[in-house]
Write an enzyme that holds these catalytic residues in place. Structure first.
Site, PDB file in Angstrom:
ATOM      1  N   LYS A 119       0.828  -1.222   0.000  1.00 29.90           N
ATOM      2  CA  LYS A 119       0.000   0.000   0.000  1.00 29.90           C
ATOM      3  C   LYS A 119       0.858   1.266   0.000  1.00 29.90           C
ATOM      4  O   LYS A 119       0.601   2.190  -0.760  1.00 29.90           O
ATOM      5  CB  LYS A 119      -0.928   0.053   1.229  1.00 29.90           C
ATOM      6  CG  LYS A 119      -1.945  -1.065   1.314  1.00 29.90           C
ATOM      7  CD  LYS A 119      -2.916  -0.837   2.458  1.00 29.90           C
ATOM      8  CE  LYS A 119      -2.279  -0.838   3.844  1.00 29.90           C
ATOM      9  NZ  LYS A 119      -1.676  -2.128   4.228  1.00 29.90           N
ATOM     10  N   ARG A 135       0.546  -9.499  13.729  1.00 32.91           N
ATOM     11  CA  ARG A 135      -0.111  -8.460  12.926  1.00 32.91           C
ATOM     12  C   ARG A 135      -1.069  -9.073  11.923  1.00 32.91           C
ATOM     13  O   ARG A 135      -2.196  -8.617  11.761  1.00 32.91           O
ATOM     14  CB  ARG A 135       0.937  -7.669  12.140  1.00 32.91           C
ATOM     15  CG  ARG A 135       1.455  -6.489  12.853  1.00 32.91           C
ATOM     16  CD  ARG A 135       2.653  -5.975  12.140  1.00 32.91           C
ATOM     17  NE  ARG A 135       2.347  -4.983  11.132  1.00 32.91           N
ATOM     18  CZ  ARG A 135       3.212  -4.602  10.204  1.00 32.91           C
ATOM     19  NH1 ARG A 135       4.391  -5.164  10.131  1.00 32.91           N
ATOM     20  NH2 ARG A 135       2.900  -3.666   9.361  1.00 32.91           N
ATOM     21  N   ARG A 176      11.616  -1.986  10.820  1.00 26.66           N
ATOM     22  CA  ARG A 176      10.564  -1.497  11.730  1.00 26.66           C
ATOM     23  C   ARG A 176      10.359  -2.510  12.847  1.00 26.66           C
ATOM     24  O   ARG A 176      10.359  -3.707  12.598  1.00 26.66           O
ATOM     25  CB  ARG A 176       9.245  -1.329  10.954  1.00 26.66           C
ATOM     26  CG  ARG A 176       9.086   0.030  10.333  1.00 26.66           C
ATOM     27  CD  ARG A 176       7.900   0.111   9.397  1.00 26.66           C
ATOM     28  NE  ARG A 176       6.639  -0.412   9.934  1.00 26.66           N
ATOM     29  CZ  ARG A 176       5.482  -0.314   9.300  1.00 26.66           C
ATOM     30  NH1 ARG A 176       5.403   0.284   8.119  1.00 26.66           N
ATOM     31  NH2 ARG A 176       4.383  -0.798   9.822  1.00 26.66           N
ATOM     32  N   ARG A 180      -9.439   0.823   8.811  1.00 34.30           N
ATOM     33  CA  ARG A 180      -9.064  -0.564   9.080  1.00 34.30           C
ATOM     34  C   ARG A 180     -10.119  -1.274   9.909  1.00 34.30           C
ATOM     35  O   ARG A 180      -9.953  -2.460  10.205  1.00 34.30           O
ATOM     36  CB  ARG A 180      -7.725  -0.610   9.810  1.00 34.30           C
ATOM     37  CG  ARG A 180      -6.515  -0.806   8.874  1.00 34.30           C
ATOM     38  CD  ARG A 180      -5.270  -0.753   9.710  1.00 34.30           C
ATOM     39  NE  ARG A 180      -4.131  -1.407   9.127  1.00 34.30           N
ATOM     40  CZ  ARG A 180      -3.000  -0.760   8.771  1.00 34.30           C
ATOM     41  NH1 ARG A 180      -2.910   0.535   8.881  1.00 34.30           N
ATOM     42  NH2 ARG A 180      -1.976  -1.430   8.316  1.00 34.30           N
ATOM     43  N   ARG A 207      11.406  -6.023   4.617  1.00 37.14           N
ATOM     44  CA  ARG A 207      11.307  -4.568   4.468  1.00 37.14           C
ATOM     45  C   ARG A 207      12.353  -3.856   5.326  1.00 37.14           C
ATOM     46  O   ARG A 207      12.633  -4.251   6.456  1.00 37.14           O
ATOM     47  CB  ARG A 207       9.900  -4.111   4.895  1.00 37.14           C
ATOM     48  CG  ARG A 207       9.752  -2.597   4.901  1.00 37.14           C
ATOM     49  CD  ARG A 207       8.327  -2.154   4.829  1.00 37.14           C
ATOM     50  NE  ARG A 207       7.500  -2.635   5.929  1.00 37.14           N
ATOM     51  CZ  ARG A 207       6.189  -2.430   5.983  1.00 37.14           C
ATOM     52  NH1 ARG A 207       5.568  -1.796   5.003  1.00 37.14           N
ATOM     53  NH2 ARG A 207       5.490  -2.884   7.006  1.00 37.14           N
TER      54      ARG A 207
HETATM   55  P1  AMP Z   1       1.170   0.548   8.670  1.00 37.05           P
HETATM   56  O1  AMP Z   1       2.348   1.440   8.474  1.00 37.05           O
HETATM   57  O2  AMP Z   1      -0.021   0.956   7.831  1.00 37.05           O
HETATM   58  O3  AMP Z   1       1.486  -0.922   8.534  1.00 37.05           O
HETATM   59  O4  AMP Z   1       0.697   0.756  10.186  1.00 37.05           O
HETATM   60  C1  AMP Z   1       1.547   0.403  11.258  1.00 37.05           C
HETATM   61  C2  AMP Z   1       0.714   0.128  12.486  1.00 37.05           C
HETATM   62  O5  AMP Z   1       0.009   1.342  12.867  1.00 37.05           O
HETATM   63  C3  AMP Z   1      -0.388  -0.908  12.304  1.00 37.05           C
HETATM   64  O6  AMP Z   1       0.100  -2.228  12.447  1.00 37.05           O
HETATM   65  C4  AMP Z   1      -1.336  -0.507  13.428  1.00 37.05           C
HETATM   66  O7  AMP Z   1      -0.837  -0.925  14.680  1.00 37.05           O
HETATM   67  C5  AMP Z   1      -1.268   1.013  13.388  1.00 37.05           C
HETATM   68  N1  AMP Z   1      -2.300   1.558  12.489  1.00 37.05           N
HETATM   69  C6  AMP Z   1      -2.113   2.115  11.260  1.00 37.05           C
HETATM   70  N2  AMP Z   1      -3.289   2.498  10.726  1.00 37.05           N
HETATM   71  C7  AMP Z   1      -4.243   2.186  11.632  1.00 37.05           C
HETATM   72  C8  AMP Z   1      -5.665   2.291  11.652  1.00 37.05           C
HETATM   73  N3  AMP Z   1      -6.347   2.821  10.629  1.00 37.05           N
HETATM   74  N4  AMP Z   1      -6.320   1.864  12.759  1.00 37.05           N
HETATM   75  C9  AMP Z   1      -5.651   1.336  13.805  1.00 37.05           C
HETATM   76  N5  AMP Z   1      -4.329   1.162  13.836  1.00 37.05           N
HETATM   77  C10 AMP Z   1      -3.617   1.581  12.757  1.00 37.05           C
END
Ligand code: AMP
Length: 219
Positions: free
Chosen positions: A13, A170, A159, A88, A126
């Site tokens: 994404k 996750r 990360r 989400r 990553r």
């Molecule tokens: P990402 O970079 O999109 O993989 O997001 C990293 C982490 O941030 C995710 O694994 C969640 O813990 C948190 N996170 C990101 N977006 C959301 C969301 N819309 N709702 C809840 N937690 C989120």
């Protein structure tokens, strides 16, 4: 219009939203990036978010919805927006629909579909730049100089939530939630599906075609 880019963690994404935003002039708004910026700044929101993120869990809706509402109120998000990582949950999707119901602004979703084995390989391989946020992959998108960011030469890191033990949690915690959100857009006739398998360039072209079809045209 608002284009919601849906996909499991590791579906690509972030990489694809960045490319699509550059091609269309849309603002790229990623909740993960917003959380990471709050964590880096040491804010109260960042401290709350970190405990959930490090456990591979979703940050509570209330916190996430308030943060994104503030971001979407900024001038650069007034016209074209690509949402990456939001919504989400069903509550987040409903809050987004409610926020724009009166304005008549269109919200369309595209799902990047990737099988589970590929997700694990992409997440554990990553590497990110802690300075500018650029994302790499040890085999799919290596930096020019090993371990260093092409843009700012900082040492790349993994990360904390990409550690193999967190990746499993996750995927476990988030795939069910993704299905709920996908169903919501599908049932309201606003879902397109794009294969997220293969190389970065071919996925980018597929996604650009699908985005054009729903009204996010190149500029
Ligand atoms: P990402 O970079 O999109 O993989 O997001 C990293 C982490 O941030 C995710 O694994 C969640 O813990 C948190 N996170 C990101 N977006 C959301 C969301 N819309 N709702 C809840 N937690 C989120």
């Amino acid at each position: 219009m608002i284009l919601v880019l849906l996909g499991a963690p590791g579906a690509g994404k972030g990489t694809q939203a960045e490319a699509l935003a550059a091609a269309t002039g849309a603002a790229h708004v990623a909740t993960g990036d917003l959380f990471r910026a709050e964590i880096a700044a040491g804010s109260e929101l960042g401290i709350t978010a970190k405990s959930f993120i490090d456990a591979g869990k979703l940050v509570p809706d209330e916190v996430t919805i308030a943060m994104i509402a503030e971001r979407l109120a900024r001038p650069d998000a007034a016209e074209r927006v690509i949402l990456d990582g939001f919504p989400r949950t069903a509550a987040q999707a409903e809050a987004l629909d409610r926020a724009y119901a009166a304005s008549g602004r269109r919200i369309e979703a595209l799902l990047l579909e990737v099988d589970r084995d590929a997700l694990v390989a992409r997440l554990t391989g990553r590497r990110v730049c802690p300075s500018c946020g650029r994302s790499y992959h040890v085999t799919n998108r290596p930096p020019r100089a090993e371990g260093r960011c092409d843009a700012c030469d900082a040492a790349l890191i993994t990360r904390t939530d990409d550690a193999p033990e967190t990746v499993a949690a996750r995927l476990e915690n988030q795939l069910g939630a993704l299905e709920t959100v996908v169903a919501l857009y599908r049932d309201s006739g606003r879902l397109g599906v794009v294969s997220g398998s293969g190389g970065i360039d071919e996925i980018r072209e597929r996604l650009a075609t699908a985005a054009t079809a729903v009204g996010l045209t190149p500029r």
